[in-house]
Write an enzyme that holds these catalytic residues in place. Structure first.
Site, PDB file in Angstrom:
ATOM      1  N   GLU A 228       0.808  -1.231   0.000  1.00  0.00           N
ATOM      2  CA  GLU A 228       0.000   0.000   0.000  1.00  0.00           C
ATOM      3  C   GLU A 228       0.835   1.272   0.000  1.00  0.00           C
ATOM      4  OE1 GLU A 228      -0.879  -2.576   1.987  1.00  0.00           O
ATOM      5  OE2 GLU A 228      -2.865  -3.116   1.238  1.00  0.00           O
ATOM      6  N   HIS A 297     -10.280  -4.510  10.801  1.00  0.00           N
ATOM      7  CA  HIS A 297     -10.949  -4.395   9.511  1.00  0.00           C
ATOM      8  C   HIS A 297     -12.280  -3.667   9.597  1.00  0.00           C
ATOM      9  CE1 HIS A 297      -7.979  -7.440   8.461  1.00  0.00           C
ATOM     10  NE2 HIS A 297      -8.240  -7.223   7.194  1.00  0.00           N
TER      11      HIS A 297
END
Lengths: 495, 338
Positions: A228, A297
């Site tokens: 990322e 998450h």
């Protein structure tokens, strides 16, 4: 003309120092780069190098002297062909010594809080203006006491933005709307490309990019490694060069790996470049809580990103929001954080059937008009708030639901107009309460419509805990229609 | 007027001995950086430049040698915060650079960026970045943009020996190798990341090998010798430009000054510094070579000295006479008007 050697500032905070030791004596030849003295700063003992070459004509400040102000004359350097008498004449006016740059910050220290009423020591009293500009242009720092007219210029929409109306609609899911928005913009502009994990061959981890690889090929639909920070930075660099990347984070939770590039590289560069280089980029992906995936998450990033000048932050609810706002985000010349919601991907909505359909950034939408209480919300909580409005209607309370669509810049006129009508306001979000979007809404309403309020603004938020896994605990965290309705009733004093 | 205008794109072979005109230009470009940085240090001492100020003195041969392989108007350069030398070598105006250092409206970023943040799309200079290592994915993205647009350009992405231990550098190496991006990574190994020597920071000190796991070729180069750097740069740039992917050069160099202005540099000995200055100075070395080759005489060198001094003096004057940004500038350049 002999050169007057001035006491140097050798650290960012130094205003005076000790001339610890002269390493050259009068009459010594000096080359540029020679160390001529040792100076004790507020941080360390530093070597002071000569910048010019010549002969040390006269030492003006003896070694061991403490408290020598920055920019005071400490020696005279004779140039090629000058004799010692020139040093005396040069020393006489002691040009910069009389106008110590260091004086600018110094008076602050001399105005101790205890010594006088606070009002008597305004910043403006720093006698900056008296420094003789001709001798040495001075770094002035703050000039006038500064009172900002508005809190910021880019966090809020301050004027009403007109919005087009459409009469033909087509039913589609949020997922399809996002895909269509990207496809249409990629057809329109070759500089637009999509990059992220599993966006190409896998067709998107959540199938948002379905079909794009087939239509646009691997040059423009690019699978990245799981990296990322790397690909967010890479895309930002590509945007500096004029491309228009769409970066998909598989979920925004993973954007934490890349947040340095989103903030420090993408959001701040235009300002740091004085407007010479911008960063047209979209960071998009599902944000907020999914279901049963636990703390790492399940998190809303609206507040994190909305905090930062230089970014626009969008959060669509319906398929029309998703399509109209994503097209606007891709066309926008600024970095845009586009917060989707996984739970909404499969939901269907009517979307204007018009090739030119785009929504304005910074414009909220009143999803349900009402007169008794304003509910300000965004993303998935728009749906939950509409459910709550039905519960409230059954009890005779007519709620107005505002879908923010854009988190930054916040559509202040729409919120205030509604509050001035209903006199009551609650905010609803999935994110945590502390410094959340609701905190901002509450502040804006309190600052600008206090006299219209019949009750304090109330925040409905996710509970202030990391998201638990257990189904019963998870259910307790996120606002539901009942919790929203209860808060609305509370501000109507009907609880 | 900054550095002298460079030649038009050409395909020099590294074995080719540069003509004397070119050698003299390297000398002048290095001298300009040296004198500019000395002046910046002086202005810092006078309180006219504030905050962080990282000088490039000692490392001039690296960027001047690398730029000898760059194609004007096509290639791109990005680096971290020890960046004034790179700006000048890219041809940016010394006045605008110095005025940015003093925080004035005439600076490249209108005084809003400072020493670490200047940009010139026109000169292919993409900053000036303050977060160690962050410029490497950004530079890899510039390489991506060169490939995407097919402009034949190469990005020269610079980092120090401190940045090589940042994870994002390897994320970038991986993608650059995977997609064969035209990027030349230049590791300017000046032996110390702030106050920590390479030996105390890196498990393996052969930094040019840091791309081995990704199949990226790398080479060490004497970063104090502009001609050696130039030869290596031509080879690396040719590799990247021809579609073979990234290349890593480790330029072994030395900074004479502290990490930033407030660094007394107690982590190294005076002998070490003075040995580098007297025996390996990039400008002195090239000067000897020029005289040896009869490329220039003493009078010619003096003329260059004088010319450079004028440029730097004018830059310093401009940087002090240019006004501070108007208070209204506080609120500009946050967003581009859509």
């Amino acid at each position: 003309m002999p050169i007057t050697v001035l006491m140097p500032a050798l650290s960012p905070t130094m205003t005076e120092g000790k001339l610890a030791k002269w390493l050259k004596k009068e009459g010594d030849a000096i080359a540029a780069g020679d160390i001529i003295a040792e100076i004790e700063t507020d941080k360390a003992t530093m070597e002071f190098e000569a910048v010019d070459e010549g002969v040390l004509g006269k030492i003006l400040v003896a070694e061991g002297t403490e408290g020598v102000a920055v920019n005071a004359a400490i020696a005279v350097l004779l140039l090629e062909g000058e004799d010692a008498s020139a040093a005396d004449t040069a020393a006489a006016p002691a040009p910069a010594a009389a106008a110590p740059v260091a004086a600018a910050p110094a008076p602050v220290a001399s105005a101790p809080v205890a010594s006088a009423p606070v009002a008597s020591a305004p910043v403006a009293s720093v006698p900056v203006a008296s420094a003789p500009a001709a001798a040495a242009p001075v770094v002035t720092g703050a000039v006038e006491p500064f009172q900002p007219e508005v809190l910021t210029t880019t966090a809020y929409t301050l004027t009403d933005i007109p919005e087009k109306t459409y009469d033909k609609f087509v039913r589609m899911t949020v997922r399809e709307a996002l895909r269509d928005a990207m496809a249409e913009e990629m057809r329109r502009d070759d500089a637009v490309f999509l990059m992220g994990e599993e966006v190409a061959q896998y067709q998107g981890a959540y199938k948002v990019s379905q079909g794009l690889l087939d239509e646009f090929g691997p040059r423009r639909v690019i699978d990245t490694p799981i990296t990322e920070m790397g690909f967010a930075g890479l895309a930002t660099g590509a945007a500096f060069k004029g491309l228009r990347p769409i970066v998909e984070f598989m979920t925004f939770n993973f954007s934490m790996q890349a947040i340095d590039h989103v903030i420090n590289s993408a959001a701040k560069t235009l300002y740091m470049a004085g407007g010479k280089m911008g960063c047209p980029i979209v960071f998009r992906g599902p944000n907020g809580a999914a279901a049963r995936v636990a703390a790492q998450h399940s998190q809303c990033y609206a507040s994190w990103y909305a905090h930062c000048p230089g970014l626009k932050v969008l959060a669509p609810w319906s398929a029309a929001d998703a399509k109209g706002l994503l097209k606007a985000a891709i066309r926008d010349p600024n970095p845009v954080v586009f917060l989707e919601n996984e739970i909404l991907y499969g939901q269907s909505f009517d979307v204007p059937d018009d090739p030119d359909f785009v929504l304005p950034i910074g414009k909220a939408k009143i999803e349900r008009a009402g007169k008794d209480v304003t509910i300000v919300t965004y993303s998935r909580m728009v749906g939950t708030s509409l459910e709550a409005a039905e519960l409230l209607a059954a009890e005779g309370i007519d709620a107005e639901v505002i879908n923010l669509r854009t988190i930054r810049p916040l559509d202040v006129p729409t919120i205030l107009a509604s509050v001035k009508k209903t006199n009551r306001c609650i905010s609803v979000e999935e994110g945590w309460p502390y410094a959340g979007i609701g905190s901002e809404i509450s502040a804006v309403v309190t600052e600008s419509a206090f006299d219209y309020l019949d009750a304090p603004v109330r925040r409905v938020t996710g509970i202030d805990v990391p998201m638990p896994y257990a189904v019963n605990l998870e259910k307790m965290v996120l606002p539901d229609a009942k919790r929203i309705a209860d808060a609305a009733k509370a501000v109507c004093y009907k609880a | 007027m900054a550095t002298t205008p460079r030649r038009k794109p050409r395909s020099a072979k590294s074995s080719e001995v540069p003509d004397t005109e070119e050698l003299v230009r390297y000398y002048r470009d290095m001298l300009l950086i040296r004198r500019f940085e000395e002046k910046a240090g002086q202005l810092y001492g006078m309180g006219l430049i504030g905050g962080f100020c990282h000088l490039y003195i000692g490392q001039e041969a690296v960027v001047v040698g690398m730029q000898a392989a760059a194609l004007d108007g096509v290639d791109t350069v990005i680096t971290s915060y020890r960046d004034h030398g790179h700006m000048l070598a890219c041809g940016m105006d010394p006045k605008g650079v110095m005025a940015e250092l003093t925080g004035r409206i005439g600076g490249y970023s209108k005084g809003k960026g400072g020493s670490m943040h200047m940009f010139s799309l026109e000169k292919g200079f993409f900053g000036g970045h303050g977060i160690v290592g962050a410029q490497i994915p950004l530079g890899t993205g510039l390489g991506f943009a060169h490939q995407y647009s097919g402009d034949g350009g190469v990005c020269f992405a610079y980092m120090g020996d401190g940045a090589v231990n940042q994870g994002q550098v390897y994320e970038s190496f991986n993608m650059a190798a995977l997609w064969k991006l035209p990027v030349v990574y230049v590791i300017e190994n000046n032996k110390y990341g702030m106050g920590t020597s390479v030996e105390r920071a890196s498990a393996s000190t052969a930094l040019y090998q840091r791309g081995t796991a990704y199949g990226i070729p790398g080479a060490p180069v004497d970063g104090m010798d502009v001609l050696t750097v130039r030869d290596a740069a031509l080879e690396a740039a040719e590799h990247a430009r021809s579609g073979k992917g990234p290349y890593i050069l480790e330029a072994n160099t030395y900074r004479y000054r502290g990490h930033s202005m407030s660094d007394p540099a107690k982590y190294r000995s005076k002998e070490e510094v003075s040995k580098m200055r007297t025996e390996h100075d990039p400008i002195d070395q090239l000067k000897s070579k020029l005289l040896e080759l009869n490329a220039i005489d003493e009078a010619g060198l003096k003329e260059i000295d004088r010319e450079v001094k004028v440029i730097v003096t004018e830059a310093a004057e401009f940087s002090q006479n240019s006004p501070e940004p108007d208070p209204s500038e506080l609120y500009t350049d946050i967003l581009v008007d859509a």
